[in-house]
Enzyme design. Structure first.
Site, mmCIF file in Angstrom:
data_model
loop_
_atom_site.group_PDB
_atom_site.id
_atom_site.type_symbol
_atom_site.label_atom_id
_atom_site.label_comp_id
_atom_site.label_asym_id
_atom_site.label_seq_id
_atom_site.Cartn_x
_atom_site.Cartn_y
_atom_site.Cartn_z
ATOM 1 N N GLY A 69 50.555 38.069 54.241
ATOM 2 C CA GLY A 69 49.683 36.913 54.443
ATOM 3 C C GLY A 69 48.236 37.280 54.137
ATOM 4 O O GLY A 69 47.966 38.266 53.446
ATOM 5 N N ILE A 73 45.939 38.599 55.978
ATOM 6 C CA ILE A 73 45.581 39.914 56.499
ATOM 7 C C ILE A 73 46.189 41.015 55.637
ATOM 8 O O ILE A 73 45.512 41.943 55.201
ATOM 9 C CB ILE A 73 46.105 40.063 57.964
ATOM 10 C CG1 ILE A 73 45.299 39.176 58.918
ATOM 11 C CG2 ILE A 73 46.120 41.498 58.407
ATOM 12 C CD1 ILE A 73 44.127 39.844 59.562
ATOM 13 N N CYS A 83 40.832 39.710 66.025
ATOM 14 C CA CYS A 83 39.553 39.719 65.308
ATOM 15 C C CYS A 83 38.402 39.511 66.287
ATOM 16 O O CYS A 83 37.383 40.201 66.227
ATOM 17 C CB CYS A 83 39.560 38.643 64.221
ATOM 18 S SG CYS A 83 39.982 37.000 64.806
ATOM 19 N N ASN A 123 36.433 37.446 60.165
ATOM 20 C CA ASN A 123 37.525 37.728 61.102
ATOM 21 C C ASN A 123 38.563 38.651 60.475
ATOM 22 O O ASN A 123 39.018 39.610 61.091
ATOM 23 C CB ASN A 123 38.184 36.430 61.606
ATOM 24 C CG ASN A 123 38.440 35.411 60.517
ATOM 25 O OD1 ASN A 123 37.667 35.279 59.573
ATOM 26 N ND2 ASN A 123 39.534 34.678 60.646
#
Lengths: 349, 300
Positions: B21, B23, B135, B275
């Site tokens: 994804g 991240i 985050c 984040n």
């Protein structure tokens, strides 16, 4: 004009009135309502035949915080004493994902809540998916509401409503959280939503521009079958749609609410006497927040911070609007005020 | 070099990313730049997802078999970054721990040792399941830990705002875990029991920069006392997350308020998505610290 005039034309199109006086009204009094106040109004609303009474911190379950304001009573206290006061009315709660969690929903279910509303910003309906799924599994009636809905087009709102129904919502609606709408805006949006879903559609008005009752009638005429309204309009800023005005207006237009007029007026008198220092009014700052499209609930914080930093709260509201602040982003108020004062205190120096 | 022992001796660890994804893919780009980590595999769910297509274009081997792809790998990986979902992490630990793999968890599962590289670096190599918390936690805890060292604090509130485009489906379905895990980390690293975490998602265009606002209650808080510790802690965080900036730092009447914003330093995520950048940069630093510790042990 006598009482029978309105009875004569009362129609048979049912409208469900949903009364968040004891939740949204909290924004007007820094979430400070105590046990006697909640009990007195809940009993009065129940006696008037108000079908649904919603209770809680202004931002819903689990939301007591410095960010928005700390509640005098815990969720537990509010739920248990309101539950006891209601014999006929349904008990409803509100929850914003990211503020409350499933543990808060479990707690509300343990208090025998009848209806849960999950709120998200109008373009973030996916945040509701998990909670609506959980409530469906639990067999609790779950509605979904889109906040700050003036920030999305009618087509977008309709799409999000359709998704919320897929997630399990058995009712969907929009809040005019900033009090920004005119009746034609409401008609367009409710019409689009009703075309996209086959569950009841809800409208929740704010009165920043003096349009809340007119907007709610427009919503009903466009197909909404659940309308939110609060006694004396008790709510953030200029307040919400005024309950005891909306109900007889609806009856005259041809809708049936099932609410007893005299007892409703009594309940509104109880609210004015017991819940608020003064009924909300369309004051200058509320007009600005409606024009700026900023959540009315920001009002007390904007006034506090503006006074402390020596800036014009009207400028703060317009700047928050420019930054597209959404409900919950109260922390931006300080930054905006500091920026306007022209003396940042960050470490960028 | 053919076995992990000699890789470690050379200071390079074999690494895989589980989850493709937002991240996982940003992490892939950061690992590729590392002098200490060799990225061997990115694992997703479905070959057709944009994450795995990006990984493939990037020249990294990809697999779709979930954690089993890692178990079935010819040699176990030294480090696996878990960028999936909180509910899957326990299974990943169960399958990979017996292989001696170091897991670095970017989901808010709360299972492993919580790591904030500027606060508890020493814990990194002593554990095999590291939690990067969240985050918001990565942005808030270094600041709050520093404040709690010099002030008596009664209550802490952490309000995170992330741009809607930077919040993938995994996070949207894990809001409760985000809240719980962030609260737990703040409690654990400040010693303050009364803690609340809140998450807002901003739809603003252009997107709002990732922001963490911290409110504290404590009798002796003053703007000056806050500013000196906050400035120092922020400088430490900037050593691995360059876009970390203090936007407000004030105290009145026993109430402190500190707001930080984090911009991304580039890679696969746009500037507002700090984040993703801060948690990935912290995870990368944890992996590199582990590599350095292994190297010094092997050499020493």
């Amino acid at each position: 004009m006598t009482e029978t005039t309105s009875r004569d034309v009362a129609g048979d199109k049912p409208i469900q009135i949903h009364d968040p006086t004891l939740r949204d009204g909290h924004h007007a009094v820094r979430h400070s309502l105590g046990a006697d106040q909640l009990r007195a109004y809940a009993l009065a609303a129940d006696a008037a035949g108000v079908p649904v009474v919603e209770v809680g911190h202004g931002n819903g379950l689990g939301a007591s915080s410095l960010q928005v304001g700390r509640a005098r009573l815990s969720d537990d206290e509010m739920l248990s004493l309101t539950r006891q006061a209601l014999t006929n009315s349904k008990l409803a709660v509100f929850m914003l994902p990211g503020w409350g969690t499933i543990d808060d929903l479990k707690n509300a279910i343990a208090h025998d809540v009848d209806l849960v509303r999950i709120g998200t910003h109008c373009t973030e309906s996916s945040l509701a998916e998990r909670y609506l799924g959980f409530l469906r599994e639990q067999g609790v009636e779950a509605h979904a509401v889109l906040l700050m809905s003036h920030m999305a087009t009618p087509g977008k709102l309709a799409e999000h409503c359709a998704r919320l129904v897929e997630f399990g919502a058995t009712g969907v609606g929009i809040m005019d959280s900033a009090g920004h709408y005119l009746p034609t805006d409401v008609t367009e949006r409710i019409t689009a939503m009703c075309g996209a879903v086959d569950v009841p559609v809800m409208f929740h008005g704010h009165n920043n521009l003096g349009m809340a009752v007119a907007n709610s009638v427009a919503a009903a005429e466009a197909g909404a079958s659940i309308l939110d309204a609060c006694a004396r309009g008790f709510g953030a800023g200029a307040g919400n749609t005024q309950l005891e005005a909306l109900v007889p207006v609806l009856e005259r237009v041809g809708y049936r609410t099932g609410i007893d007029l005299y007892r409703l007026l009594d309940a509104a008198d109880v609210a004015e006497r017991d819940l608020m220092p003064a009924p909300p009014k369309v004051d200058s700052i509320s007009i600005v927040s409606g024009l700026a499209g900023v959540f009315s609930g920001f009002k007390t914080r904007v006034l506090d911070v503006s006074a402390r930093e020596g800036v014009d709260p009207r400028d703060v509201f317009f700047e928050l609007g420019r930054r597209q602040a959404v409900a919950g982003q109260e922390d931006l108020i300080v930054d905006v005020a500091l920026a306007l004062r022209g003396a940042g205190t960050g470490d960028r120096s | 070099m053919t076995d992990n022992g000699s890789r470690a001796a050379a200071g390079r660890l074999s690494v895989a990313v589980l989850g493709a994804g937002l991240i996982g893919i940003d992490l892939m780009t950061k690992i590729a730049r590392s002098d200490h980590l060799d990225l061997g595999l990115v694992v997703g769910r479905d070959q057709a997802t944009s994450g795995l297509r990006q990984a493939h274009r990037f020249g990294v081997p990809v697999a779709t078999g979930g954690v089993q792809s890692l178990v079935d790998s010819e040699r176990p990986f030294d480090v696996v970054f878990d960028a999936t979902s909180a509910s899957s992490h326990a299974e990943h630990v169960e399958k990979l721990a017996p292989l001696g793999t170091m897991l670095i968890d970017l989901t808010p599962s709360r299972s492993g040792q919580m790591i904030f590289p500027t606060v508890n670096r020493a814990d990194i190599s002593a554990h095999r399941d590291l939690s990067m918390v969240s985050c918001g936690g990565q942005a808030a805890v270094p600041i709050l830990h520093a404040i709690s060292q010099i002030h008596e604090i009664d209550y802490i509130e952490v309000v995170t705002t992330a741009a809607t485009l930077s919040i993938g489906r995994g996070t949207r379905m894990n809001l409760d875990e985000y809240v719980d895990t962030t609260q737990e980390a703040v409690r654990c690293f400040t010693g303050v029991a009364d803690v609340k975490a809140i998450l807002n998602i901003s739809p603003a265009r252009p997107p709002a920069t990732f922001r963490v606002a911290m409110s504290l209650l404590g009798k002796d808080l003053t703007t000056d006392s806050l500013r000196s510790v906050v400035t120092a802690a922020a400088a430490e965080v900037r050593s691995f997350a360059r876009g970390f900036e203090v936007k407000a730092c004030t105290a009145n009447d026993g109430k402190g308020f500190v707001a930080v914003e984090v911009t991304s330093s580039g890679d696969r995520v746009p500037s507002y998505a700090g984040n993703l950048d801060i948690i990935n940069s912290a995870a990368l630093l944890a992996a590199e610290t582990y590599a350095a510790d292994r190297l010094s042990m092997a050499g020493g």
